[in-house]
Design an enzyme around this catalytic site. Structure first.
Site, PDB file in Angstrom:
ATOM      1  N   CYS A 142      38.278  42.461  44.247  1.00 44.17           N
ATOM      2  CA  CYS A 142      38.739  43.130  45.463  1.00 44.17           C
ATOM      3  C   CYS A 142      37.742  44.192  45.934  1.00 44.17           C
ATOM      4  O   CYS A 142      36.643  43.859  46.328  1.00 44.17           O
ATOM      5  CB  CYS A 142      40.142  43.692  45.272  1.00 44.17           C
ATOM      6  SG  CYS A 142      40.982  43.960  46.869  1.00 44.17           S
ATOM      7  N   HIS A 235      43.783  39.132  44.137  1.00 46.60           N
ATOM      8  CA  HIS A 235      44.302  39.784  42.925  1.00 46.60           C
ATOM      9  C   HIS A 235      45.122  38.799  42.101  1.00 46.60           C
ATOM     10  O   HIS A 235      46.342  38.951  41.950  1.00 46.60           O
ATOM     11  CB  HIS A 235      45.173  40.982  43.297  1.00 46.60           C
ATOM     12  CG  HIS A 235      44.413  42.199  43.700  1.00 46.60           C
ATOM     13  ND1 HIS A 235      43.743  42.999  42.801  1.00 46.60           N
ATOM     14  CD2 HIS A 235      44.203  42.741  44.922  1.00 46.60           C
ATOM     15  CE1 HIS A 235      43.169  44.005  43.434  1.00 46.60           C
ATOM     16  NE2 HIS A 235      43.427  43.869  44.721  1.00 46.60           N
ATOM     17  N   GLU A 237      45.397  38.665  39.116  1.00 47.98           N
ATOM     18  CA  GLU A 237      45.949  39.337  37.936  1.00 47.98           C
ATOM     19  C   GLU A 237      47.296  40.009  38.209  1.00 47.98           C
ATOM     20  O   GLU A 237      47.984  40.437  37.259  1.00 47.98           O
ATOM     21  CB  GLU A 237      44.958  40.388  37.412  1.00 47.98           C
ATOM     22  CG  GLU A 237      44.896  41.693  38.172  1.00 47.98           C
ATOM     23  CD  GLU A 237      44.075  41.629  39.466  1.00 47.98           C
ATOM     24  OE1 GLU A 237      43.960  42.663  40.141  1.00 47.98           O
ATOM     25  OE2 GLU A 237      43.553  40.541  39.792  1.00 47.98           O
TER      26      GLU A 237
END
Length: 304
Positions: A142, A235, A237
């Site tokens: 990011c 993202h 994660e």
């Protein structure tokens, strides 16, 4: 196979409750294998949450990993106790003589600042320069992806009129690329960012290749031609409720923000979000560890 982290790291308990194989330092020291050394530069304000999210993804591999956590000295965390930072995090001065198989540099909520205005920018530049000789492969996530592309190639991000916020469908632009192996034709990724990249800017750089794209949210993953740097705008994660928590936080601050796209059932924030990006994230991280860290890094890191 397990990940090796500090026995007292808060993430260890959370991961063990999920049946993730986390190995103690004592047990790891008795094994006669060469584990992979991974360092995470965590720039996110929610340090413990981000640690847990990344460690969860890194654990889905048949490889044993030694994990170290890195902080920038030029910025003091306001949302994580100094006790936690001092106990579990190292500084660049402490590790710059080391070499690592892989590194992850996280995002940070800094899109309202120019890169040179960020208080730790000079230190981050030093770290990114250091990776050229001391780390085999780096994942930039990011904000770090935008920062890495700006530093390495002079590519300026474009400010969005409205935050890219939600779960978006993606497709691989190079299905033969090892990072993309095993992914479905359409896979989903969370995004939460105020910047975007222009495909024309990337096309001008011969060393870069866009390997994942969304017709809704644009560029997702960019690889350099050596596959030693990967720039990821999303993202993968994130936990189930990360976007929900960000949405509630912004609403409470009086920020005009849309309901995250394709996230809450029927766009109803009262309903639990459906998690449809977990498998793709696990595949991407496992592919990175296998194809670009384990299979590429010299056995003796002194030969890096």
């Amino acid at each position: 196979m397990p990940i090796r982290i500090d026995d007292e790291l808060p993430a260890k308990h959370s991961l063990e409750q999920e049946n993730v194989f986390v190995m103690s330092n004592k047990r790891a020291d008795t094994q006669d294998i060469r584990p992979l050394n991974i360092i995470i530069l965590n720039l996110m304000p929610t340090k413990i949450e981000t640690e847990t999210q990344l460690l969860r993804l890194l654990s889905n591999s048949p490889l044993q990993l030694n994990i170290e956590l890195l902080q920038v000295e030029s910025h003091k965390s306001k949302n994580t106790s100094q006790e936690h930072m001092l106990k579990f995090y190292k500084t660049f001065k402490e590790i710059k003589g080391n070499r690592y198989d892989g590194m992850i540099i996280t995002g940070a909520p800094l899109e309202n600042f120019k890169f040179e205005e960020v208080d730790f920018w000079d230190e981050l530049v030093d770290i990114m320069e250091w990776t050229k000789t001391n780390v085999y492969s780096v994942l930039y996530i990011c904000w770090a992806a935008f920062a890495g592309l700006y530093y390495k190639y002079g590519i300026e991000p474009e400010k969005l009129a409205k935050k890219e916020f939600g779960i978006f469908p993606h497709r691989s632009l190079d299905t033969t690329h090892p990072l993309m192996r095993g992914l479905d034709d359409t896979f989903y990724v969370p995004h939460s960012r105020g910047w975007a990249l222009n495909t024309r800017d990337i096309a001008k750089v011969k060393d870069l290749q866009i390997i994942s794209y969304s017709d809704y949210s644009g560029i997702h993953i960019i690889s350099d031609m050596e596959c030693r740097s990967f720039f990821i705008t999303g993202h993968g994660e994130y936990d189930r409720n990360t976007l929900k928590n960000e949405y509630i936080r912004d609403i409470n601050k009086g920020i005009d923000i849309d309901v995250p796209y394709n996230y809450f059932p029927n766009d109803n924030p009262e309903k639990e979000p459906e998690m449809n990006w977990k498998s793709a994230a696990n595949i991407i991280y496992s592919n990175w560890l296998n194809y670009f860290v384990y299979q590429k890094t010299p056995y003796d890191l002194n030969n890096l």
